[in-house]
Design an enzyme around this catalytic site. Sequence first.
Site, mmCIF file in Angstrom:
data_model
loop_
_atom_site.group_PDB
_atom_site.id
_atom_site.type_symbol
_atom_site.label_atom_id
_atom_site.label_comp_id
_atom_site.label_asym_id
_atom_site.label_seq_id
_atom_site.Cartn_x
_atom_site.Cartn_y
_atom_site.Cartn_z
ATOM 1 N N HIS A 42 -1.660 7.410 2.423
ATOM 2 C CA HIS A 42 -3.092 7.348 2.770
ATOM 3 C C HIS A 42 -3.469 8.457 3.746
ATOM 4 O O HIS A 42 -4.189 8.244 4.712
ATOM 5 C CB HIS A 42 -3.444 5.973 3.346
ATOM 6 C CG HIS A 42 -3.249 4.869 2.367
ATOM 7 N ND1 HIS A 42 -1.997 4.503 1.891
ATOM 8 C CD2 HIS A 42 -4.132 4.058 1.740
ATOM 9 C CE1 HIS A 42 -2.127 3.522 1.030
ATOM 10 N NE2 HIS A 42 -3.404 3.230 0.904
ATOM 11 N N SER A 85 0.819 -1.215 0.000
ATOM 12 C CA SER A 85 0.000 0.000 0.000
ATOM 13 C C SER A 85 0.852 1.264 0.000
ATOM 14 O O SER A 85 0.495 2.262 -0.613
ATOM 15 C CB SER A 85 -0.912 0.018 1.225
ATOM 16 O OG SER A 85 -1.742 -1.111 1.235
ATOM 17 N N ARG A 114 -3.394 8.469 -1.113
ATOM 18 C CA ARG A 114 -3.764 7.228 -1.784
ATOM 19 C C ARG A 114 -4.233 7.428 -3.222
ATOM 20 O O ARG A 114 -3.801 6.693 -4.109
ATOM 21 C CB ARG A 114 -4.870 6.532 -0.981
ATOM 22 C CG ARG A 114 -5.438 5.311 -1.677
ATOM 23 C CD ARG A 114 -6.434 4.590 -0.784
ATOM 24 N NE ARG A 114 -6.971 3.420 -1.459
ATOM 25 C CZ ARG A 114 -8.167 3.403 -2.054
ATOM 26 N NH1 ARG A 114 -8.928 4.472 -2.071
ATOM 27 N NH2 ARG A 114 -8.590 2.292 -2.635
ATOM 28 N N PHE A 139 -0.982 5.659 11.134
ATOM 29 C CA PHE A 139 -0.309 4.659 11.969
ATOM 30 C C PHE A 139 1.125 5.065 12.289
ATOM 31 O O PHE A 139 1.565 4.974 13.425
ATOM 32 C CB PHE A 139 -0.329 3.293 11.281
ATOM 33 C CG PHE A 139 -1.722 2.825 10.941
ATOM 34 C CD1 PHE A 139 -2.753 2.974 11.859
ATOM 35 C CD2 PHE A 139 -2.006 2.265 9.713
ATOM 36 C CE1 PHE A 139 -4.050 2.561 11.561
ATOM 37 C CE2 PHE A 139 -3.295 1.845 9.402
ATOM 38 C CZ PHE A 139 -4.316 1.993 10.322
ATOM 39 N N GLU A 145 4.339 -0.478 14.562
ATOM 40 C CA GLU A 145 4.868 0.800 14.063
ATOM 41 C C GLU A 145 5.858 1.446 15.021
ATOM 42 O O GLU A 145 6.813 2.087 14.585
ATOM 43 C CB GLU A 145 3.717 1.764 13.760
ATOM 44 C CG GLU A 145 2.829 1.327 12.600
ATOM 45 C CD GLU A 145 1.805 0.250 12.969
ATOM 46 O OE1 GLU A 145 1.687 -0.055 14.177
ATOM 47 O OE2 GLU A 145 1.140 -0.281 12.073
#
Lengths: 324, 280
Positions: free
Chosen positions: A118, A46, A176, A92, A67
């Site tokens: 994102h 991603s 994104r 995140f 993370e």
Amino acid sequence: MPAKTKNTKFEIKLGAATREAFGRTLVELGRENKDVVVVDADLSKSTMTTYFAKEFPDRFFSCGIAESNMVGVGAGLAMVGKIPFVASFSVFVVNKGFEQMRIGAAYGRSNLKVVGTHSGISIGEDGPSQMSVEEIGLACSLAGFVVMAPADENSTKALVRAAAAYDGPVFIRTGRPKAPVVYGADQKFKIGKAIEVAAGRDITLIANGLLVAQALLAADVLEAEGVSARVIDMHTVKPLDREAIGRAAAETGAIVVAEEHLVDGGLGVRVAQAVAETNPCVMEFVGIHDRYAESGNPDEMLEKYGLVARDIAAAARKALARKR
Amino acid sequence: MLESFFHMAKSIAELQDIAKRVRRDIVEMIAAAKSGHPGGSLSAVEIVVELYFNHMRIDPANPKWADRDRFLLSKGHAAPVLYSVMAERGYADTPKDKLNTLRQFGSVFQGHPDRRFIPSLEASTGSLGQGLSLGLGMALGARLDARPSRFFVMMGDGEIQEGQIWEAAMAAAFHKVDNLVAIVDYNRIQLDGFVSDIMEIAPVAEKWRQFGWHTLEIDGHDFAAIEGALAEAAATKGKPTCIVAHTVKGKGVSFMENNPKFHGVAPTQDELKLALQELK
């Protein structure tokens, strides 16, 4: 050549997503410098660090869905001379890695590059748990961090390269969806140096990320109403280009700041601070106001939450009314 | 360049002498500062002394030597033990005659280790739970460059209540980093009281084993045992090593030993006198 001139209207032409440009650039950097390494937390497909992982498996470190550790590992790699890029969704990597960014990179002084993908609400369908609308404020609160939010493919490419060349901690915000093309491949970028993408004298629209294209569309709408709007891409939120802001405030006397971020603690408040300290003028703010978005497609999100050209033009009219 | 580590190989008696001086420094520094963490500094003395004087490949005259071994004090509140040992070892940026300026305005001896003031430190620590991740990143980077460096991260026992430690523990075993050594200073006391009352961490060694680490349990005040464990860690290939060091909080000062009060309270001048008498 500016994205928009007096005689040309800005047209939305979709280019690659900024996360895609990041992933591709990372591979180029990997080829050029063996010290470039990547740390991942199970989102490489991603964040597009998967391209780097395929070509340089030995320099790609999987941390699993962890993370905090990912950011710490990145800082450790930096401390032995590597140029680590740690990447995950913005929400995140910054929220769960914030303390590690602070201790390992800001206060602890290391050459860590943190990339959030994102970002904003334009991720769409996944909804608010995956959306990041706070990270610009968070990242800017870390002393010594450079914080950037590129608008399109070419600016991402250039700014990721600039981040790798810069000695110090950097956060880069990417998105994104496919991003409208604002720049040609030959456009030069410098960390901390804003770009005037459209000239204007009555008001200045300052934006970054996806909202740069919306600001350019808004400038066309305003032009049709006889208003000459300057558009500035503030791709670097920290350090802020105070010179460009001060000049815009003095020369146009009204500023609208537009961002895909909470208005509390984002680009707008930082620009307002610079305006207050240079040439105070009327200001309006386009952004997300103290709420969370929802599922839907990216266009529906930007539309519903007031982040499109229409909203920027409306804010400009309001500012102009106050200016008079 | 390498001379200063090749000459080392101290005898246990010599190491014990150094340890005693370090303990005196610790109580003096903290008493002078009127604040600080004596208990967890005193429990870690032998391990830090052994690392700096007998085990690590370091060159205090060349603190940024790229192939050096590195020590990270993840339990940063035990800064006094590290400051004293580095001063004793001769690092130019930890002047021995300034140790008693600990925690004072303008001192390089900050409340917790701070690289801005002491560049020879490997990391700025103090927010618990983070050192193992930093050490893991360093170990991965050194392995990538085929450097001989080894990395030693000392954690408090209370510190391993932090979730990030276990993220790092899982990742280190997964990546088979055998140039990384975790040391748990298992003194059984944390700020609010006994570890077993605040949040039980036992069985500690079993947890590390289950996470894939070669794990040893030793008496953390026995130089021969520490030396043996570090040698075993160096010989262990394909996995990281964790040394669970059973220690005594406040070790060496009778009224501080096993006393939760001295986790984070400085001795008074009278208590200092008593402590120094015991540390003759």
